[in-house]
Design an enzyme around this catalytic site. Structure first.
Site, short mmCIF file in Angstrom:
data_model
loop_
_atom_site.label_atom_id
_atom_site.label_comp_id
_atom_site.label_asym_id
_atom_site.label_seq_id
_atom_site.Cartn_x
_atom_site.Cartn_y
_atom_site.Cartn_z
N TYR A 184 -94.24 -17.26 -31.05
CA TYR A 184 -94.02 -15.93 -29.74
C TYR A 184 -92.84 -14.95 -29.96
CZ TYR A 184 -95.87 -12.59 -26.50
OH TYR A 184 -95.47 -10.99 -26.31
N LYS A 195 -90.00 -12.18 -30.41
CA LYS A 195 -89.35 -10.87 -29.54
C LYS A 195 -88.30 -11.51 -29.65
CE LYS A 195 -93.75 -10.26 -27.98
NZ LYS A 195 -94.00 -8.53 -28.37
P1 NAP Z 1 -103.18 -7.06 -26.06
O1 NAP Z 1 -104.40 -6.92 -24.21
O2 NAP Z 1 -104.38 -7.69 -26.19
O3 NAP Z 1 -103.11 -5.88 -26.90
C1 NAP Z 1 -102.97 -6.29 -28.19
C2 NAP Z 1 -102.94 -4.86 -28.99
O4 NAP Z 1 -102.08 -5.24 -29.80
C3 NAP Z 1 -104.45 -4.79 -29.05
O5 NAP Z 1 -104.54 -3.43 -29.32
C4 NAP Z 1 -104.27 -5.23 -30.25
O6 NAP Z 1 -105.03 -3.96 -30.59
C5 NAP Z 1 -103.14 -4.86 -30.81
N1 NAP Z 1 -102.26 -5.45 -32.27
C6 NAP Z 1 -102.29 -6.55 -32.69
N2 NAP Z 1 -102.26 -7.47 -33.64
C7 NAP Z 1 -102.49 -6.14 -34.45
C8 NAP Z 1 -102.12 -5.66 -35.64
N3 NAP Z 1 -101.67 -6.87 -37.35
N4 NAP Z 1 -102.02 -4.06 -36.14
C9 NAP Z 1 -101.88 -3.39 -35.35
N5 NAP Z 1 -102.36 -4.04 -34.04
C10 NAP Z 1 -103.12 -4.96 -33.80
O7 NAP Z 1 -101.75 -7.07 -25.41
P2 NAP Z 1 -100.89 -6.65 -24.99
O8 NAP Z 1 -100.79 -7.65 -23.21
O9 NAP Z 1 -101.34 -5.31 -24.14
O10 NAP Z 1 -99.30 -6.73 -25.32
C11 NAP Z 1 -98.90 -5.20 -25.68
C12 NAP Z 1 -97.48 -5.93 -26.19
O11 NAP Z 1 -96.84 -5.98 -24.70
C13 NAP Z 1 -97.35 -7.55 -27.22
O12 NAP Z 1 -96.43 -6.46 -28.17
C14 NAP Z 1 -97.13 -8.00 -26.07
O13 NAP Z 1 -96.48 -9.19 -26.59
C15 NAP Z 1 -96.38 -8.05 -25.02
N6 NAP Z 1 -96.09 -8.13 -23.95
C16 NAP Z 1 -96.86 -8.70 -22.92
C17 NAP Z 1 -97.00 -9.19 -21.69
C18 NAP Z 1 -98.29 -9.26 -21.15
O14 NAP Z 1 -98.04 -9.96 -20.11
N7 NAP Z 1 -99.46 -9.15 -21.36
C19 NAP Z 1 -96.12 -9.37 -21.59
C20 NAP Z 1 -94.66 -9.78 -22.67
C21 NAP Z 1 -94.62 -8.59 -23.57
P3 NAP Z 1 -106.82 -4.47 -31.59
O15 NAP Z 1 -107.67 -3.94 -29.70
O16 NAP Z 1 -107.23 -2.73 -31.98
O17 NAP Z 1 -107.51 -5.12 -33.01
#
Ligand code: NAP
Length: 250
Positions: A157, A161
């Site tokens: 991961y 990033k």
């Molecule tokens: P999340 O709640 O797990 O949601 C992930 C989203 O990504 C879902 O809408 C999922 O779609 C979509 N997704 C995953 N693989 C996909 C693919 N192959 N094609 C299309 N859509 C895909 O994650 P989040 O926390 O909102 O994270 C959003 C972004 O922020 C990510 O890039 C993550 O790495 C980054 N981020 C998050 C955090 C944190 O603490 N949460 C921290 C740092 C960075 P479906 O539900 O339709 O499958």
């Protein structure tokens, strides 16, 4: 031409839930038409479109697995045919497959690289042509603070990033003179499904490292993304903004 046809179109990947959902809502509220991409959250994406159209803009849901080049090509054709040219791209979709390096399976590496990094390349490559033609575009990619500082158990991961950051800086340099900005938002510890799977002791340890004393919410991140899309950030490109409650300040 109707009022909504004059509005700029934003495509948000993985917008059915979590941070992507908050970003799509925020951009809709700020007057953008929104193309809502989802992979498996069809119902949530449809409901979200209903919420966004209540702001008086257009919103439609598009299914695509953005880790696959051919699906990304089809996604952009479908969006262009029904909503117009993408002027704002938010590369949000992402997954985790955590493991210690010694135990990390090749699939766990490949899946994360495909979903988090290859997707950013595929989507940005598709979006850039229309932005160059319009001599205006805004690209924001979601990285993570672990792309800056690393994290045990997240070598795959973290690598994606960090890769996003290098990719976006190159895009920023390549297209700055064409009116296109490319910036990165690096969230810290945000309350979504992604962090909901963490064990209580891990969450407590993370919380102890956050100076503001709480996890972030998706709206905290959406505000930073919206800033990079807005005219207030016209002179900013190639930047990485950590939205982490002070976790990585230096
Ligand atoms: P999340 O709640 O797990 O949601 C992930 C989203 O990504 C879902 O809408 C999922 O779609 C979509 N997704 C995953 N693989 C996909 C693919 N192959 N094609 C299309 N859509 C895909 O994650 P989040 O926390 O909102 O994270 C959003 C972004 O922020 C990510 O890039 C993550 O790495 C980054 N981020 C998050 C955090 C944190 O603490 N949460 C921290 C740092 C960075 P479906 O539900 O339709 O499958």
């Amino acid at each position: 031409m109707t009022a909504t046809e004059n509005r700029r179109l934003a495509l948000v990947t993985g917008a059915g839930r979590g941070i992507g959902r908050a970003v799509a809502l925020t951009l809709g509220k700020r007057g953008f038409n929104v193309a809502v991409n989802y992979r498996s959250s069809a119902k949530a994406a449809e409901n979200l479109c209903g919420e966004i159209t209540a702001f008086g803009v257009e919103a439609r849901a598009f299914e695509a697995d953005v880790s696959k080049a051919e699906e990304v090509t089809a996604l952009f054709r479908a969006v262009e045919d029904s909503m117009g040219t993408v002027r704002v791209l938010i590369n949000n979709a992402g997954i985790t497959r955590d493991n210690l390096l010694m135990r990390m399976k090749t699939d766990e590496w490949d899946d994360v690289v495909a979903a988090n990094l290859n997707s950013v390349f595929y989507c940005t490559r598709e979006a850039i042509r229309g932005m160059v033609k319009a001599r205006w575009g805004r690209i924001v990619s979601l990285a993570s603070i672990v792309g800056l500082v690393g994290n045990a158990g997240q070598a795959n991961y973290s690598a994606t990033k960090a890769g996003i950051i290098g990719f976006m800086k190159s895009v920023a340099r390549e297209y700055a003179a064409k009116g296109i900005t490319a910036n990165v938002v690096a969230p810290g510890f945000i309350d979504t499904d992604m962090t909901g799977v963490l064990k209580e002791n891990v969450r407590a340890a993370m919380l102890g490292q956050i100076p503001v004393g709480r996890m972030g919410c998706p709206e905290d991140v959406a505000g930073a993304v919206a800033f990079f899309v807005s005219d207030e950030s016209n002179y900013l490109t190639g930047q990485v903004l950590a939205v982490d409650g002070g976790m990585t300040m230096c």
